[in-house]
Scaffold this motif. Structure first.
Motif, PDB file in Angstrom:
ATOM      1  N   ALA A  18       0.945  -1.125   0.012  1.00 41.22           N
ATOM      2  CA  ALA A  18       0.039  -0.082   0.036  1.00 41.22           C
ATOM      3  C   ALA A  18       0.911   1.395   0.106  1.00 41.22           C
ATOM      4  N   GLU A  19       0.358   2.303  -0.833  1.00 41.75           N
ATOM      5  CA  GLU A  19       1.253   3.274  -1.082  1.00 41.75           C
ATOM      6  C   GLU A  19       1.478   4.271   0.263  1.00 41.75           C
ATOM      7  N   ASN A  20       0.145   4.552   0.808  1.00 40.50           N
ATOM      8  CA  ASN A  20       0.184   5.533   2.202  1.00 40.50           C
ATOM      9  C   ASN A  20       0.488   4.701   3.345  1.00 40.50           C
ATOM     10  N   PRO A  21       1.507   5.306   4.210  1.00 38.94           N
ATOM     11  CA  PRO A  21       2.087   4.870   5.589  1.00 38.94           C
ATOM     12  C   PRO A  21       0.764   4.992   6.724  1.00 38.94           C
ATOM     13  N   THR A  22       0.674   4.053   7.642  1.00 41.67           N
ATOM     14  CA  THR A  22      -0.217   4.276   8.611  1.00 41.67           C
ATOM     15  C   THR A  22       0.522   5.198   9.793  1.00 41.67           C
ATOM     16  N   THR A  23      -0.203   6.255  10.044  1.00 35.56           N
ATOM     17  CA  THR A  23       0.246   7.328  10.990  1.00 35.56           C
ATOM     18  C   THR A  23      -0.520   6.998  12.168  1.00 35.56           C
ATOM     19  N   LEU A  24      -0.186   8.052  13.290  1.00 38.34           N
ATOM     20  CA  LEU A  24      -0.696   8.003  14.787  1.00 38.34           C
ATOM     21  C   LEU A  24      -2.159   8.499  14.483  1.00 38.34           C
ATOM     22  N   ILE A  25      -2.366   9.300  13.496  1.00 37.74           N
ATOM     23  CA  ILE A  25      -3.803   9.781  13.183  1.00 37.74           C
ATOM     24  C   ILE A  25      -4.896   8.667  13.005  1.00 37.74           C
ATOM     25  N   ASP A  26      -4.101   7.384  12.052  1.00 37.12           N
ATOM     26  CA  ASP A  26      -5.202   6.350  11.750  1.00 37.12           C
ATOM     27  C   ASP A  26      -5.196   5.648  13.345  1.00 37.12           C
ATOM     28  N   PHE A  27      -4.285   5.337  14.052  1.00 38.39           N
ATOM     29  CA  PHE A  27      -4.509   4.839  15.268  1.00 38.39           C
ATOM     30  C   PHE A  27      -5.794   5.659  16.124  1.00 38.39           C
ATOM     31  N   GLU A  28      -5.428   6.997  16.166  1.00 37.15           N
ATOM     32  CA  GLU A  28      -6.622   7.835  16.805  1.00 37.15           C
ATOM     33  C   GLU A  28      -7.968   7.696  16.166  1.00 37.15           C
ATOM     34  N   VAL A  55     -12.654 -14.231  31.343  1.00 32.10           N
ATOM     35  CA  VAL A  55     -11.859 -15.295  32.045  1.00 32.10           C
ATOM     36  C   VAL A  55     -11.143 -14.797  33.325  1.00 32.10           C
ATOM     37  N   ILE A  56     -10.423 -13.585  33.245  1.00 25.54           N
ATOM     38  CA  ILE A  56      -9.744 -13.162  34.446  1.00 25.54           C
ATOM     39  C   ILE A  56     -10.624 -12.783  35.489  1.00 25.54           C
ATOM     40  N   ASP A  57     -11.772 -12.013  35.148  1.00 28.54           N
ATOM     41  CA  ASP A  57     -12.874 -11.760  36.125  1.00 28.54           C
ATOM     42  C   ASP A  57     -13.445 -12.939  36.810  1.00 28.54           C
ATOM     43  N   ALA A  58     -13.513 -13.854  36.047  1.00 28.64           N
ATOM     44  CA  ALA A  58     -14.258 -15.248  36.777  1.00 28.64           C
ATOM     45  C   ALA A  58     -13.120 -16.058  37.694  1.00 28.64           C
ATOM     46  N   ALA A  59     -11.746 -15.763  37.392  1.00 35.29           N
ATOM     47  CA  ALA A  59     -10.782 -16.679  38.044  1.00 35.29           C
ATOM     48  C   ALA A  59     -10.720 -15.771  39.382  1.00 35.29           C
ATOM     49  N   GLY A  60     -11.154 -14.605  39.525  1.00 37.28           N
ATOM     50  CA  GLY A  60     -10.857 -13.601  40.787  1.00 37.28           C
ATOM     51  C   GLY A  60      -9.614 -13.054  40.778  1.00 37.28           C
ATOM     52  N   MET A  61      -9.058 -12.832  39.558  1.00 42.14           N
ATOM     53  CA  MET A  61      -8.021 -12.018  39.391  1.00 42.14           C
ATOM     54  C   MET A  61      -8.176 -10.838  39.158  1.00 42.14           C
ATOM     55  N   GLU A  62      -7.325  -9.735  39.142  1.00 43.75           N
ATOM     56  CA  GLU A  62      -7.328  -8.365  38.891  1.00 43.75           C
ATOM     57  C   GLU A  62      -6.957  -8.167  37.473  1.00 43.75           C
ATOM     58  N   LEU A  63      -7.764  -7.650  36.551  1.00 46.90           N
ATOM     59  CA  LEU A  63      -7.197  -7.498  35.171  1.00 46.90           C
ATOM     60  C   LEU A  63      -6.815  -5.781  35.303  1.00 46.90           C
ATOM     61  N   VAL A  64      -5.592  -5.682  34.778  1.00 45.15           N
ATOM     62  CA  VAL A  64      -4.895  -4.477  34.825  1.00 45.15           C
ATOM     63  C   VAL A  64      -4.808  -3.630  33.104  1.00 45.15           C
ATOM     64  N   PRO A  65      -6.012  -3.192  32.786  1.00 44.36           N
ATOM     65  CA  PRO A  65      -5.710  -2.852  31.254  1.00 44.36           C
ATOM     66  C   PRO A  65      -4.761  -1.680  31.319  1.00 44.36           C
ATOM     67  N   VAL A  66      -3.658  -1.616  30.065  1.00 42.24           N
ATOM     68  CA  VAL A  66      -2.684  -0.945  29.966  1.00 42.24           C
ATOM     69  C   VAL A  66      -2.831   0.014  28.750  1.00 42.24           C
ATOM     70  N   VAL A  67      -2.817  -0.722  27.653  1.00 43.28           N
ATOM     71  CA  VAL A  67      -2.979  -0.017  26.406  1.00 43.28           C
ATOM     72  C   VAL A  67      -3.564  -0.819  25.527  1.00 43.28           C
ATOM     73  N   PHE A  68      -4.559  -0.248  24.467  1.00 46.23           N
ATOM     74  CA  PHE A  68      -4.756  -1.101  23.435  1.00 46.23           C
ATOM     75  C   PHE A  68      -4.864  -0.233  22.278  1.00 46.23           C
ATOM     76  N   SER A  69      -3.955  -0.249  20.945  1.00 43.15           N
ATOM     77  CA  SER A  69      -3.962   0.562  19.979  1.00 43.15           C
ATOM     78  C   SER A  69      -4.037   0.086  18.790  1.00 43.15           C
ATOM     79  N   GLU A  70      -5.122   0.217  18.169  1.00 41.26           N
ATOM     80  CA  GLU A  70      -5.560  -0.572  16.794  1.00 41.26           C
ATOM     81  C   GLU A  70      -5.902   0.593  15.852  1.00 41.26           C
ATOM     82  N   ALA A  71      -5.330   0.289  14.448  1.00 42.20           N
ATOM     83  CA  ALA A  71      -5.750   1.084  13.319  1.00 42.20           C
ATOM     84  C   ALA A  71      -6.554   0.005  12.138  1.00 42.20           C
TER      85      ALA A  71
END
Length: 489
Positions: A18-28, A55-71
């Motif tokens: 593909a000709e055009n690069p994926t940039t930060l604005i695409d993730f935003e 699954v993590i909730d059902a196991a009684g563990m603490e989920l610590v969401p950090v980052v999810f970046s998707e474009a």
């Protein structure tokens, strides 16, 4: 004190042609989420992150969401963009330490300018920071091009098993289940990677049909062998010119890498013995239009050369021009052209006018001018409440115009590239797909999950573009060799 499980991901399917690069604005414009916003978006979604949370909730563990970046899939991720995403992810990870385990969510076919194995790079950086004693498990898209570094940096990978990807939530549950067993039961996953000297043609990757149907049935039999925890068939993403491009297998065992390798070799032999069946046939546009006559309507035409889900620009007009020249059938097509949206939106619904749309034709970019009537202007937001390819619930295609033609055809023009993963894209704008002879979807297999219920006939069309079906037409510099169908191992 409950065990703390971090969750993080940089998710992109990168088309290096593909000709055009994926940039930060695409993730935003896609998903750029941190902390509890990740839970808010995905807890009830049909996505692997939702399955992990469950699954993590059902196991009684603490989920610590950090980052999810998707474009949205697109061109190679720019060097600056990837550096920014990686630095932000590692900084936020640092803030939540210490943790007891980590869930990673790559696509598996991410490529950046400075790191062709982008997923291997950021996952290995996470491993380096956490050390060898903290378990790391992750999900993979079945189109992943898996590198040795990705596998060496994790304890277990599990991929989707269905294409279209309607099993993403189940995949997330399977991944998190392995991590929970590592922490609670002390299992010791050992995984092996087998890179098969084969690249499977994209239109042959429909897992409910042959040849994949029998391949996955064989894998299911092998999964019952002792000590085998998971079998992942990564069919591969052919539109990335990287060393790991092609089909691969990741077999996870319970501390028995020899058993995992044996299973991997059996699957590899099966694929190579049936290599010709994974090449597929190619229907050109004139042949396709002739085929429409004898098919139950509406006919879904899959525009493979402009597969937005594979990184294409979403503006191919080859099928549009072919249907206009033929003049027999009413059609629906969606085209990405933000400038055309601006011009059309200057009118009011009911206005008739000539509109020029810029699209990709066989000879390159060109303008096509059509007489249209403005039917509707939409803000581009819609939702999907059924598991579909991609697993998302909330969608946004930017400001959108719906244009009618005198023969009943409809052209939708969007301001953002939007893969055709949900019928909500049409119905939210008052468009009924059943009213057409032909519905064009810019994809290969992914749209089938949404469109098959209303389209009794489906034809894959070998249109030109950066996702054209015949991978041998691309010029690769970095792929591994030998690799069928380029070479015959």
């Amino acid at each position: 004190m409950p065990k703390r499980i971090a969750l993080l991901g940089i998710y992109h399917e990168s088309n290096t042609f593909a000709e055009n690069p994926t940039t930060l604005i695409d993730f935003e414009k896609g998903h750029s989420l941190t902390g509890q916003d990740i839970r808010k978006e995905y807890e009830h979604a049909h996505h692997e992150v939702g399955g992990m949370i469950e699954v993590i909730d059902a196991a009684g563990m603490e989920l610590v969401p950090v980052v999810f970046s998707e474009a949205t899939p697109g061109g190679t991720v720019s060097g600056d963009t990837y550096a920014t995403l990686k630095a932000a992810m590692l900084a936020r990870l640092e803030e939540v330490l210490p943790i007891d385990g980590c869930l990673v969510v790559p696509h598996g076919a991410g490529v950046s300018e400075n790191f062709p194995d982008m997923d291997g790079d950021w996952i290995s950086a996470v491993r380096a920071r956490l050390g060898d004693d903290i378990p790391i498990a992750g999900s993979l898209d079945l189109h992943a091009n898996v590198s040795p570094l990705m596998v060496a940096s994790t304890d277990a990978f599990v991929s989707y098993k269905k294409n279209p990807h309607v099993d993403q939530r189940q995949t997330g549950k399977a991944v998190a289940g392995i991590l929970v067993k590592m922490l609670e039961e002390g299992i010791k996953p050992k995984q092996v990677l087998v890179q098969v000297p084969q690249a499977i043609s994209i239109e042959q990757q429909f897992t409910s049909n042959e040849p994949c149907k029998s391949l996955y049935a064989f894998a299911d039999e092998l999964s019952r062998k002792e000590d085998i925890l998971s079998i992942s068939i990564l069919l591969g993403f052919p539109y990335a010119d990287v060393q790991e491009m092609g089909t691969s297998l990741v077999i996870v065992s319970d501390n028995n890498p020899e058993a995992a390798l044996e299973v991997g070799r059996q699957l590899e032999s099966y694929i190579l013995e049936n290599r010709e069946s994974f090449v597929g046939t190619k229907n050109d546009i004139p042949t396709t239009i002739r085929m429409v006559a004898d098919r139950a309507k509406p006919v879904l035409l899959l525009d493979m050369g402009d597969n937005i889900g594979g990184g294409s620009p979403g503006n191919n007009i080859c099928l549009l021009e072919g249907l206009e020249a033929d003049g027999t059938y009413s059609y629906f097509v969606c085209i990405y052209d933000p400038e055309a949206v601006i011009r059309a939106a200057e009118h009011r619904p009911g206005d008739a006018f000539d509109l020029s749309i810029t699209g990709t034709a066989k000879e390159g970019l060109k303008d096509i001018t059509l007489s249209v009537t403005l039917l509707r202007i939409s803000d581009g937001h819609f939702t999907e409440d059924t598991p579909r390819h991609g697993g998302q619930v909330n969608y946004y295609m930017g400001k959108t115009v719906v244009l009618g033609r005198s023969n009943g055809s409809v052209i939708m023009v969007t301001s953002l590239r939007m893969p055709p993963f949900s019928l909500g894209q049409l119905t939210s704008c008052g468009v009924d797909p059943a009213m057409f002879d032909v519905v064009i979807a810019k994809g290969v297999i992914a749209p089938i999950a949404a469109y098959a219920p209303v389209c009794p006939s489906i034809i894959q069309v070998n249109t030109p573009g950066v996702t054209q079906a015949d991978m041998t037409m691309f010029s690769y510099k970095n792929r591994r060799r030998p690799l069928f169908p380029f070479e015959n191992p």
